[in-house]
Motif scaffolding. Structure first.
Motif, short mmCIF file in Angstrom:
data_model
loop_
_atom_site.label_atom_id
_atom_site.label_comp_id
_atom_site.label_asym_id
_atom_site.label_seq_id
_atom_site.Cartn_x
_atom_site.Cartn_y
_atom_site.Cartn_z
N THR A 115 44.18 2.39 78.39
CA THR A 115 44.43 2.54 76.96
C THR A 115 43.29 3.31 76.29
O THR A 115 43.53 4.11 75.38
CB THR A 115 44.61 1.16 76.30
OG1 THR A 115 45.56 0.38 77.04
CG2 THR A 115 45.11 1.30 74.87
N ALA A 116 42.06 3.07 76.75
CA ALA A 116 40.94 3.85 76.22
C ALA A 116 41.07 5.32 76.61
O ALA A 116 40.78 6.22 75.80
CB ALA A 116 39.62 3.29 76.75
N GLU A 117 41.52 5.59 77.83
CA GLU A 117 41.78 6.97 78.25
C GLU A 117 42.84 7.60 77.37
O GLU A 117 42.71 8.75 76.93
CB GLU A 117 42.23 6.98 79.72
CG GLU A 117 42.63 8.34 80.25
CD GLU A 117 41.45 9.27 80.46
OE1 GLU A 117 41.62 10.48 80.20
OE2 GLU A 117 40.39 8.80 80.89
N LEU A 118 43.91 6.85 77.09
CA LEU A 118 44.98 7.36 76.24
C LEU A 118 44.46 7.68 74.84
O LEU A 118 44.78 8.74 74.27
CB LEU A 118 46.10 6.31 76.16
CG LEU A 118 47.25 6.62 75.19
CD1 LEU A 118 47.97 7.89 75.59
CD2 LEU A 118 48.22 5.43 75.14
N ALA A 119 43.66 6.78 74.27
CA ALA A 119 43.12 7.01 72.92
C ALA A 119 42.30 8.29 72.88
O ALA A 119 42.42 9.10 71.95
CB ALA A 119 42.29 5.81 72.50
N GLY A 140 40.58 19.54 80.73
CA GLY A 140 40.83 19.91 79.33
C GLY A 140 42.29 20.04 78.97
O GLY A 140 42.62 20.54 77.89
N ASP A 141 43.20 19.57 79.82
CA ASP A 141 44.63 19.59 79.52
C ASP A 141 44.99 18.26 78.87
O ASP A 141 45.55 17.35 79.48
CB ASP A 141 45.43 19.80 80.82
CG ASP A 141 46.88 20.16 80.56
OD1 ASP A 141 47.40 19.80 79.49
OD2 ASP A 141 47.51 20.78 81.45
N TRP A 142 44.70 18.15 77.56
CA TRP A 142 44.78 16.86 76.87
C TRP A 142 46.21 16.33 76.79
O TRP A 142 46.43 15.11 76.91
CB TRP A 142 44.18 16.97 75.48
CG TRP A 142 42.84 17.61 75.45
CD1 TRP A 142 42.50 18.78 74.83
CD2 TRP A 142 41.65 17.14 76.10
NE1 TRP A 142 41.17 19.07 75.06
CE2 TRP A 142 40.63 18.08 75.83
CE3 TRP A 142 41.35 16.03 76.88
CZ2 TRP A 142 39.33 17.93 76.30
CZ3 TRP A 142 40.06 15.88 77.36
CH2 TRP A 142 39.07 16.82 77.07
N HIS A 194 49.95 12.13 78.51
CA HIS A 194 51.24 11.71 79.08
C HIS A 194 51.03 10.76 80.25
O HIS A 194 51.68 9.70 80.33
CB HIS A 194 52.02 12.95 79.52
CG HIS A 194 53.29 12.62 80.27
ND1 HIS A 194 54.41 12.09 79.65
CD2 HIS A 194 53.60 12.74 81.60
CE1 HIS A 194 55.35 11.89 80.57
NE2 HIS A 194 54.88 12.27 81.75
N GLN A 195 50.11 11.11 81.15
CA GLN A 195 49.87 10.27 82.31
C GLN A 195 49.18 8.96 81.92
O GLN A 195 49.47 7.89 82.50
CB GLN A 195 49.03 11.02 83.35
CG GLN A 195 49.76 12.16 84.04
CD GLN A 195 50.96 11.69 84.85
OE1 GLN A 195 51.01 10.55 85.32
NE2 GLN A 195 51.95 12.57 84.99
N ARG A 236 41.75 14.06 71.29
CA ARG A 236 41.38 15.44 71.61
C ARG A 236 42.59 16.37 71.60
O ARG A 236 42.44 17.58 71.45
CB ARG A 236 40.67 15.48 72.96
CG ARG A 236 39.35 14.72 72.96
CD ARG A 236 38.70 14.65 74.33
NE ARG A 236 37.58 13.71 74.34
CZ ARG A 236 36.34 14.00 73.96
NH1 ARG A 236 36.06 15.23 73.53
NH2 ARG A 236 35.39 13.09 74.00
N ALA A 237 43.78 15.79 71.74
CA ALA A 237 45.00 16.60 71.70
C ALA A 237 45.47 16.83 70.26
O ALA A 237 46.47 17.53 70.06
CB ALA A 237 46.10 15.93 72.50
N GLY A 238 44.77 16.25 69.29
CA GLY A 238 45.13 16.47 67.88
C GLY A 238 46.11 15.45 67.32
O GLY A 238 46.85 15.77 66.39
#
Length: 494
Positions: A425-429, A397-399, A404-405, A434-436
């Motif tokens: 890229t899907a992970e980044l999206a 849950g540390d979006w 960043h990673q 979720r990080a706002g």
């Protein structure tokens, strides 16, 4: 189901049953060996999947497998016979530990029975049997002795390539996966009764070819096509080899191919199939006493367990993989396995355990590559290290940290690995959403959509669907409505 023990006076009395043999059933050890490391429930699931592949219906469960192995079922009914012969091409019922059907019935095979109608693929069902589905244990009273003259064409071909015991014809089934370089084309004119250098090389090339295609295009379009090469690989093992060195290469090649096919199942969302293939690879590794193959099988088992929501199993499998891999001398392999363990700890919400495993993975990675690194680890570089760390932080849950990673992973990824680029890229999206940061998430999502023309991965599409749900309340943010509209227009998997 069995009929009632009571009968009315108007009914004719049934003829007396022949007396049962006083001997206890003899355990079917051959069938037990075929199950390998899989549990009875896992093997039953594999039987049901195999049945679906040939349009057969069986109600196999762990109890049925237990009865077979205990020797209570001396010969399967016709539906199970077709499924078992499909699962283990080239073998007979006797090879599987069963007795001939004529011996079960206590009389010779009939020669003048009613044959099945043309164009059918199954004989008539036995009493209390709906074409092999309704009662899986009704195996010793089937009154029909017909030969199945209309098996699926693929089943006939599988029998044909093993009928002469030639490894060459089995290797030919690997053809679509890259046999141009001296594989069976050179060996075809010879009557090769045992596998040799050409067949081992063909198998190794098939593994490489599948990995290249997966890296570029994802798993969805490849999984079904990979089943035939995998069956051919194990047929080569059954054929045997004259030299121990060749036998070792065949075991390693078959195990690696099982892992590759398992990964195709994993990436396309077929988790039960993937688990079965990984277990098959692990059993092959144990038989061959191959610690490198064992480490690889446990590595993928850990990854699958994490994705399937079994984090404790993910941790244990990763730790087992590290135990197998320690004598191999590859710091990069141990680094990847530490990352698999970190993913399990993250799934257990154990932040401390996850951080310790991540630190160990980074330190091992920092030792650099070496000659002992396995060939299959070509995907593991800076980008994959960052991508797997991103998944850990996302699970915790540390979006922000995850985003960043994930961003690092997309920047570091070699464009050749198209599927991984789409995955990162899907992970980044998703992390950005979720990080706002809905606008940045939508931009990343649009980049993934552009890659889906080349990549077919259910895992990527599932991640993207989750991102779309998170972004729904932010339709008015820049780019979000465009992303949602394009995502909605995607063709849905059949």
């Amino acid at each position: 189901m069995a009929s009632s023990p009571t009968t009315s006076s108007s009914q004719s009395p049934r003829p007396p049953r022949p007396p049962r043999s006083p001997r206890p059933p003899r355990p079917n050890l051959a069938f037990r060996r075929l199950r390998g490391q899989r549990s009875p429930g896992e093997f039953a699931a594999a039987v049901r999947r195999a049945a679906r592949e040939i349009d057969e219906r069986v109600s196999c469960d762990a109890r049925y497998i237990g009865r077979v192995e205990a020797g209570e079922i001396r010969c399967p009914n016709y539906a199970y016979e077709r499924v078992f012969l499909h699962m283990f091409p080239g073998r007979t019922l006797t090879d599987l530990g069963f007795v001939p059907r004529s011996a079960v019935r206590g009389r010779g095979a009939r020669t003048a029975e009613v044959a099945p109608a043309p164009h059918t693929t199954s004989p008539l069902p036995a009493p209390h049997e709906t074409d092999g589905a309704g009662e899986p244990y009704a195996t010793t009273h089937d009154p029909y002795g017909t030969d199945d003259q209309n098996r699926e064409e693929s089943d006939v071909q599988r029998r044909a390539f093993m009928s002469g015991g030639t490894a060459t014809v089995a290797a030919a089934s690997l053809g679509p996966w890259g046999l141009a370089s001296g594989g069976t084309a050179e060996a075809a004119p010879r009557a090769v009764h045992r596998a040799g250098e050409a067949e081992a090389r063909a198998l190794e090339e098939a593994v490489r070819r599948i990995r290249v295609l997966d890296d570029r295009h994802g798993a969805d379009g490849l999984y079904r096509r990979a089943a035939a090469p995998l069956r051919a690989a194990y047929a080569l093992l059954d054929a045997g080899a004259a030299r121990q060195a060749t036998t070792d290469r065949l075991h390693t090649g078959a195990g690696e191919l099982a892992i590759s096919v398992g990964w195709l199942a994993h990436d396309s969302g077929r988790f039960d199939d993937a688990r079965s293939h990984y277990a098959e690879a692990l059993a092959t590794a144990r038989v061959a006493r191959d610690p490198a193959l064992e480490a690889h099988a446990f590595c993928n088992t850990s990854f699958l367990a994490r994705d399937a929501g079994r984090p404790r199993e993910a941790v244990r499998a990763a730790q087992a993989a590290q135990y197998a891999a320690r004598p191999l001398g590859s710091a990069r392999l141990l680094s990847l396995l530490a990352l698999r363990e970190a993913g399990g700890w993250a799934g257990l919400a154990d932040r401390t355990g996850c951080e310790q495993a991540l630190a160990r993975a980074q330190a091992l990675y920092g030792r650099g590559p070496c000659d002992a690194d396995p060939e299959w680890m070509s995907f593991y570089g800076d980008a994959e290290l960052a991508g797997l760390e991103a998944q850990c932080w996302s699970t915790l849950g540390d979006w922000q940290r995850a985003a960043h990673q994930a961003h690092r992973a997309t920047r570091l990824q070699d464009p050749h690995f198209t599927r991984n680029l789409a995955l990162y890229t899907a992970e980044l999206a998703d992390d950005l959403a979720r990080a706002g940061h809905p606008d940045e998430a939508a931009a990343a999502g649009l980049r993934v959509l552009a890659l889906l023309d080349e990549v077919q991965s259910s895992r990527v599409q599932t991640m993207l669907a989750g991102t779309a749900r998170v972004l729904l309340p932010h339709r008015r943010a820049s780019g979000v409505s465009d992303f949602l509209a394009r995502h909605k227009a995607l063709p849905r998997p059949a």
